[in-house]
Design an enzyme around this catalytic site. Structure first.
Site, PDB file in Angstrom:
ATOM      1  N   HIS A  98    -100.398  51.901  24.614  1.00 29.53           N
ATOM      2  CA  HIS A  98    -101.393  52.941  24.381  1.00 29.53           C
ATOM      3  C   HIS A  98    -102.024  53.326  25.725  1.00 29.53           C
ATOM      4  CE1 HIS A  98    -101.237  52.711  20.017  1.00 29.53           C
ATOM      5  NE2 HIS A  98    -101.396  51.400  20.069  1.00 29.53           N
ATOM      6  N   HIS A 108     -93.350  52.801  21.587  1.00 28.24           N
ATOM      7  CA  HIS A 108     -93.085  51.568  20.846  1.00 28.24           C
ATOM      8  C   HIS A 108     -91.622  51.202  21.018  1.00 28.24           C
ATOM      9  CE1 HIS A 108     -91.158  50.062  17.072  1.00 28.24           C
ATOM     10  NE2 HIS A 108     -92.012  49.083  17.260  1.00 28.24           N
ATOM     11  N   ASN A 110     -88.747  47.763  19.961  1.00 26.70           N
ATOM     12  CA  ASN A 110     -88.566  46.486  19.282  1.00 26.70           C
ATOM     13  C   ASN A 110     -87.085  46.158  19.248  1.00 26.70           C
ATOM     14  OD1 ASN A 110     -87.875  45.254  16.290  1.00 26.70           O
ATOM     15  ND2 ASN A 110     -89.699  44.334  17.189  1.00 26.70           N
ATOM     16  N   VAL A 111     -86.748  44.913  19.554  1.00 23.43           N
ATOM     17  CA  VAL A 111     -85.394  44.407  19.319  1.00 23.43           C
ATOM     18  C   VAL A 111     -85.545  43.041  18.654  1.00 23.43           C
ATOM     19  CG1 VAL A 111     -84.098  45.687  21.055  1.00 23.43           C
ATOM     20  CG2 VAL A 111     -85.308  43.618  21.736  1.00 23.43           C
ATOM     21  N   ARG A 112     -84.742  42.782  17.638  1.00 19.41           N
ATOM     22  CA  ARG A 112     -84.961  41.584  16.833  1.00 19.41           C
ATOM     23  C   ARG A 112     -83.633  41.061  16.267  1.00 19.41           C
ATOM     24  NH1 ARG A 112     -86.773  46.189  14.605  1.00 19.41           N
ATOM     25  NH2 ARG A 112     -85.837  46.858  12.646  1.00 19.41           N
ATOM     26  N   HIS A 147     -84.822  61.301  24.765  1.00 18.98           N
ATOM     27  CA  HIS A 147     -83.635  61.285  23.913  1.00 18.98           C
ATOM     28  C   HIS A 147     -82.350  61.114  24.720  1.00 18.98           C
ATOM     29  CE1 HIS A 147     -85.335  61.894  19.925  1.00 18.98           C
ATOM     30  NE2 HIS A 147     -86.274  62.606  20.528  1.00 18.98           N
ATOM     31  N   GLY A 260     -96.694  34.854   6.880  1.00 22.32           N
ATOM     32  CA  GLY A 260     -97.731  33.977   7.403  1.00 22.32           C
ATOM     33  C   GLY A 260     -97.759  33.941   8.913  1.00 22.32           C
ATOM     34  N   GLY A 261     -97.405  35.057   9.542  1.00 23.07           N
ATOM     35  CA  GLY A 261     -97.395  35.131  10.995  1.00 23.07           C
ATOM     36  C   GLY A 261     -98.791  35.144  11.590  1.00 23.07           C
ATOM     37  N   ARG A 262     -98.832  35.174  12.900  1.00 25.10           N
ATOM     38  CA  ARG A 262    -100.106  35.126  13.630  1.00 25.10           C
ATOM     39  C   ARG A 262    -100.723  36.523  13.636  1.00 25.10           C
ATOM     40  NH1 ARG A 262    -101.892  35.336  19.177  1.00 25.10           N
ATOM     41  NH2 ARG A 262    -103.564  33.836  19.542  1.00 25.10           N
TER      42      ARG A 262
END
Length: 307
Positions: A98, A108, A110-112, A147, A260-262
């Site tokens: 931000h 944003h 994310n890689v998971r 892009h 139940g993550g942080r």
């Protein structure tokens, strides 16, 4: 025999990716990240890094997590109900930036990676990820650059990959209750295991590695643009849409909360200052209206740039 996933290699890559992104943003913004290492009672833990109240970045969070659990939460099995009840191992890097200047977009990425297991059955694994851009004031050259970087990330893996993942991003980052996109899109994919582990891991590394080349030139180009109270007020109003999406629709946020993550690490994606106005609309012909008219709708930016 199915190709076994190399969990250690994925973890090593994700930790290195977090380091590289934080180092680059620190060098660009002149502000350091605070690191908060944490353990999860149910299994696993993570490394949260947050930068707050900087001159360039008002708030930035770059999280690594590697957690385990005895049962996949509903958000992870909504698309694959056959996996319900399996124990899981999940790891990833997730970041949200931000900036302070309203002319610099929020971004944003994310890689998971997930593994779901059940006694007596082969493990089921998959990758997901992507990146997307949320401008407050639109610039055609920024959208095209973003892009092009997304296309470059996908290019080694087939000509059909970028169009599919761009469309998926446009569909996913959409606020149904507002009937509008969150931003100008980028890439999004999930449940990726086609072509074997090596190919899927290579594609995910390419997406992660293309985030900085996609975002830093835009940050550098816009960070010194003069602005005033009007632009800040609009930035805060549009940030409200970001909050709505993350709390209502985002699968990563829902997975973290349901597993139940942080909470502090999960909600680090929220902006520090935000506002809502009742039934507000930008003045016709204004720069604020231009965002809605030209940018907050799916477009083939690359085709338009090449025309």
């Amino acid at each position: 025999m199915p190709e076994a996933p190399d969990i250690h290699a994925v973890r090593s890559y994700l930790l290195d990716l977090q380091d590289r992104i934080c180092d680059a943003l620190t060098a660009e913004a002149g502000s350091a990240f605070r690191e908060d290492a944490w353990d999860r009672p149910e299994g696993g833990g993570g490394r949260t890094r947050v930068l707050e109240d900087g001159a360039v970045l008002e708030k930035a969070g770059v999280n690594f997590s590697h957690v385990t659990g005895g049962r996949l939460p509903a958000s992870a099995t909504a698309q694959r109900p056959e996996l319900a009840g399996r124990r899981f191992e999940a790891m990833g890097v997730s970041l949200v930036i931000h900036p302070r200047n309203p002319y610099v977009p929020t971004s944003h990425a994310n890689v998971r990676f997930f593994v779901a297991e059940r006694e007596g059955e082969e493990p089921v694994w998959w990758f997901g990820g992507g990146f997307d851009l949320t401008p407050y004031y639109g610039f055609r050259e920024d959208a095209v650059h973003w892009h092009r970087a997304a296309q470059a990330a996908c290019a080694p893996f087939g000509s059909d990959v970028h169009p599919r993942y761009k469309q998926w991003c446009d569909t996913y980052f959409f606020l149904k209750h507002r009937n509008e996109p969150r931003g100008v899109g980028g890439l999004f994919y999930d449940d990726l295991n086609e072509g074997g582990f090596d190919r899927c891991f290579a594609l995910t590394r390419s997406v992660g590695d293309h985030y900085l080349p996609a975002y830093l030139p835009i940050l550098q180009r816009r960070r010194a643009t003069p602005y005033g109270e009007r632009e800040v007020a609009f930035q805060h109003y549009r940030r409200g849409r970001y909050v709505e999406f993350n709390l209502v629709y985002d699968r990563g946020t829902l997975f973290g909360l349901q597993s139940g993550g942080r909470t502090e690490s999960i909600l680090m994606s929220l902006p520090p200052r935000v506002s809502w106005r009742y039934d507000w609309h930008p003045a016709p012909g204004s720069p604020e209206a231009e965002l809605y008219d030209l940018y907050l709708r799916p477009r083939d930016w690359l085709a338009e740039a090449d025309a």
